[in-house]
Design a protein around this motif. Structure first.
Motif, PDB file in Angstrom:
ATOM      1  N   UNK A  37     -38.839  54.481  97.575  1.00 45.90           N
ATOM      2  CA  UNK A  37     -38.588  53.635  98.743  1.00 45.90           C
ATOM      3  C   UNK A  37     -37.273  52.874  98.635  1.00 45.90           C
ATOM      4  N   UNK A  38     -36.807  52.636  97.409  1.00 41.15           N
ATOM      5  CA  UNK A  38     -35.661  51.753  97.199  1.00 41.15           C
ATOM      6  C   UNK A  38     -34.419  52.220  97.945  1.00 41.15           C
ATOM      7  N   UNK A  39     -34.115  53.523  97.872  1.00 38.55           N
ATOM      8  CA  UNK A  39     -32.899  54.038  98.487  1.00 38.55           C
ATOM      9  C   UNK A  39     -32.900  53.796  99.991  1.00 38.55           C
ATOM     10  N   UNK A  40     -34.050  54.020 100.631  1.00 38.39           N
ATOM     11  CA  UNK A  40     -34.144  53.822 102.070  1.00 38.39           C
ATOM     12  C   UNK A  40     -34.059  52.341 102.426  1.00 38.39           C
TER      13      UNK A  40
ATOM     14  N   UNK B 120     -46.167  59.230  95.017  1.00 33.55           N
ATOM     15  CA  UNK B 120     -44.758  59.340  95.372  1.00 33.55           C
ATOM     16  C   UNK B 120     -44.539  60.428  96.408  1.00 33.55           C
ATOM     17  N   UNK B 121     -45.298  61.528  96.369  1.00 36.55           N
ATOM     18  CA  UNK B 121     -45.127  62.607  97.348  1.00 36.55           C
ATOM     19  C   UNK B 121     -45.388  62.116  98.767  1.00 36.55           C
TER      20      UNK B 121
ATOM     21  N   UNK C 179     -43.073  60.329 104.038  1.00 40.15           N
ATOM     22  CA  UNK C 179     -42.942  59.261 105.030  1.00 40.15           C
ATOM     23  C   UNK C 179     -41.476  58.915 105.262  1.00 40.15           C
ATOM     24  N   UNK C 180     -40.706  58.824 104.181  1.00 36.51           N
ATOM     25  CA  UNK C 180     -39.307  58.427 104.290  1.00 36.51           C
ATOM     26  C   UNK C 180     -38.452  59.539 104.892  1.00 36.51           C
ATOM     27  N   UNK C 181     -38.816  60.781 104.625  1.00 36.75           N
ATOM     28  CA  UNK C 181     -38.084  61.888 105.244  1.00 36.75           C
ATOM     29  C   UNK C 181     -38.213  61.845 106.763  1.00 36.75           C
ATOM     30  N   UNK C 182     -39.379  61.472 107.251  1.00 35.04           N
ATOM     31  CA  UNK C 182     -39.603  61.352 108.691  1.00 35.04           C
ATOM     32  C   UNK C 182     -38.822  60.185 109.285  1.00 35.04           C
ATOM     33  N   UNK C 183     -38.506  59.181 108.444  1.00 38.98           N
ATOM     34  CA  UNK C 183     -37.781  58.012 108.932  1.00 38.98           C
ATOM     35  C   UNK C 183     -36.351  58.345 109.326  1.00 38.98           C
TER      36      UNK C 183
END
Length: 580
Positions: free
Chosen positions: A142-145, A104-105, A110-114
């Motif tokens: 990943x769901x929220x993004x 998860x980390x 990855x999502x923060x960079x998105x």
């Protein structure tokens, strides 16, 4: 010293646009319309087996949305974005292997960079391969993004196992199932590539490579690279067949010819020759099933396909088999293929499959006619083949067809212990000793003679019933309204106070009286279980004698030189399905 390293065909011929993509027309059509109409979804999921183009389509889509000439189905392939994506160094294209980044980390980073805008392109594209390998926590992150993605982010997920992806993720993606390519299309693609590469080839070799690839373009190109190296630049059919360990079609045709002629000796000789050559028996059975299918289709379609490469060879076989023959060959071949690992040796399992095809051929020369039925209480026996020919070690299985035994006369009981599913009736040649019945079981005292019957009539279940049928009556007497019973059992657990209480209860219900029971531990002989065991033993002995005299078994022994394995006989139930 200059050295030139050749590029693998799978990389050199990887499609750069939708027009050069082989197959997957349904996916190309949908994505092309979305690109041309500027109606892109924020998340796509590509599913399919390995090598069918999931990652390739993802990269084409990344080029199409980031091409400097504008969004469209045909990226230019020359601008900086297209070139960098092709070379795998485009800063706004992030390819993630979920198999090695499952935590998860890593997903959160990855999502923060998105959230940040693209650096060089129009879209920041995330390609997550084998996404089903992510942990549950990573999927949740990943769901929220996926639900509220930034407008500049495009997610492309790829997997070979979509069943492992949570439904909450699937519902937020447009899903496309990529299909395996048929062998003919793969062979045509290989022919085009080898022609462009100026490498000589034989069409038969490409058909073998395409078939071995099982619908995967990447596997087909990798096998072609191997074939080029193996054959020193000339991709020939025999060379490829040797490299793949593929089946020689001529051998398969010879097997079918022997089946058509009912020639058992020729079949066994072919089987022995294949065993000596360490042939791939599973692949041969696959080929037999495939040819049976093609002949069946030809039977109902009015002829073989004109494009069939084996048309000439199969033309001779087409009239040799009827529809029932082909169904039988297909069924036996597919079942034998699945059970090949269960055989003592693969060659034995293969030989037995051929023997079955011949022995059960409808109306064929190999079919053994049954001249008389077995008597009641039929016995099944394993009959190994002890042939005097070189195929001496092959076992065969012969099962005598069961016949429903005659119903027992009204004055005989045939109740079985609760753990026994068989319901075997004694044969006429060997009747067991008669059991004395109680004239009025509920009125008379139990006796040593009628106890085996009484113990089965008592309404008991489970362990309580087992205790009754495994017990012997020692004594019974009545003192007023109380029935005193003494039982002896060889099982210590049945003498426990809790069991005695349960037995007193069911015996009291049966006799409609108060029962006081005493259980003794010791040898028990005259029990219901012992009586029925003796009944079944005598029935089996009588049935063995009947089996030895059966004309069908004698035919099998004469035809195949088979012998009955002593001790393998089992009585068949007259209530279950026929055991054939």
């Amino acid at each position: 010293m200059n050295q030139t390293v050749s590029q693998a065909l799978a990389r050199k011929w990887r499609p750069r646009d939708f027009d050069s993509l082989v197959g997957q027309a349904h996916v190309v059509k949908a994505l092309s319309h979305a690109l041309d109409n500027q109606r892109l979804h924020h998340a796509y999921l590509f599913t399919g087996t390995r090598g069918v183009g999931k990652t390739t389509i993802a990269r084409i889509l990344a080029r199409a949305v980031n091409c400097e000439q504008g969004i469209g189905r045909t990226p230019c392939g020359k601008c900086q974005a297209c070139v960098e994506i092709s070379q795998g160094r485009f800063v706004d294209l992030l390819e993630v292997d979920a198999a090695t980044n499952t935590r998860v980390d890593e997903m959160r980073a990855l999502l923060e960079n998105a959230m940040y805008a693209p650096t060089a392109g129009r879209y920041k594209v995330y390609v997550i391969d084998e996404v089903h390998m992510l942990s549950t926590s990573a999927f949740n992150a990943m769901l929220k993004t996926l639900e509220e993605p930034p407008g500049h982010v495009l997610f492309i997920l790829a997997t070979t196992d979509p069943q492992k992806i949570p439904a909450t993720v699937l519902s937020r993606c447009l899903q496309f199932a990529l299909r395996q390519l048929p062998p003919d299309q793969l062979a045509d693609h290989l022919a085009h590539i080898l022609t462009e590469e100026k490498i000589a080839f034989e069409p038969g070799a490409l058909r073998l490579l395409a078939k071995a690839a099982r619908g995967s373009v990447r596997d087909a190109l990798s096998l072609t690279d191997q074939a080029i190296a193996y054959s020193a630049g000339h991709v020939g059919e025999e060379t490829v067949r040797t490299m793949l360990g593929a089946v020689d079609q001529q051998v398969v045709h010879q097997i079918l010819q022997a089946l058509a002629q009912g020639d058992g000796k020729a079949l066994l000789e072919l089987s022995n020759a294949l065993a000596t050559a360490s042939a791939p028996f599973g692949a041969i059975l696959d080929e037999l099933a495939a040819i049976a299918y093609r002949l069946s289709v030809a039977h109902f379609a009015g002829g073989l396909d004109a494009d069939d490469p084996d048309q000439a060879a199969l033309q001779n076989l087409q009239g040799a088999f009827g529809a029932e023959d082909l169904q039988l060959i297909y069924q036996i071949a597919t079942h034998a293929r699945a059970e090949l690992h269960l055989a003592p040796e693969e060659s034995i399992g293969f030989s037995m499959a051929l023997v079955r095809m011949l022995a059960f051929k409808p109306g064929g020369q190999g079919a053994v006619a049954r001249s008389a039925p077995l008597a009641p209480a039929a016995v099944k026996a394993t009959v190994p083949l002890n042939l005097p020919t070189p195929a001496a070690a092959m076992p065969a299985a012969v099962v005598a067809a069961p016949v429903v035994p005659k119903a027992a006369p009204p004055d005989e009981f045939d109740d079985s212990p609760p753990w026994d599913t068989a319901d075997d009736a004694p044969v006429a040649q060997s009747q067991p000793a008669p059991v004395v019945h109680a004239q009025s079981a509920r009125g008379d005292l139990p006796s040593a003679a009628n106890w085996p019957q009484v113990s089965q009539e008592v309404p008991a279940k489970g362990l309580t019933r087992q205790a009754l049928v495994q017990a012997e009556l020692v004594d019974a007497s009545r003192e007023g309204d109380v029935l005193q019973i003494v039982l002896r059992t060889a099982i210590k657990a049945y003498t426990e106070p809790t069991m005695v209480t349960r037995l007193e209860s069911v015996l009291g219900q049966y006799y409609e009286s108060t029962v006081r029971l005493q259980m003794q531990f010791g040898e028990a002989q005259q029990t219901a279980h012992a009586v029925q065991s003796e009944t079944r033993r005598q029935a089996l002995e009588g049935a063995k004698q009947t089996l030895q005299e059966d004309p069908f078994l004698k035919d099998i022994q004469n035809l195949m030189g088979a012998t009955v394995v002593s001790g393998s006989e089992r009585t068949l139930s007259n209530t279950g399905p026929a055991d054939i």
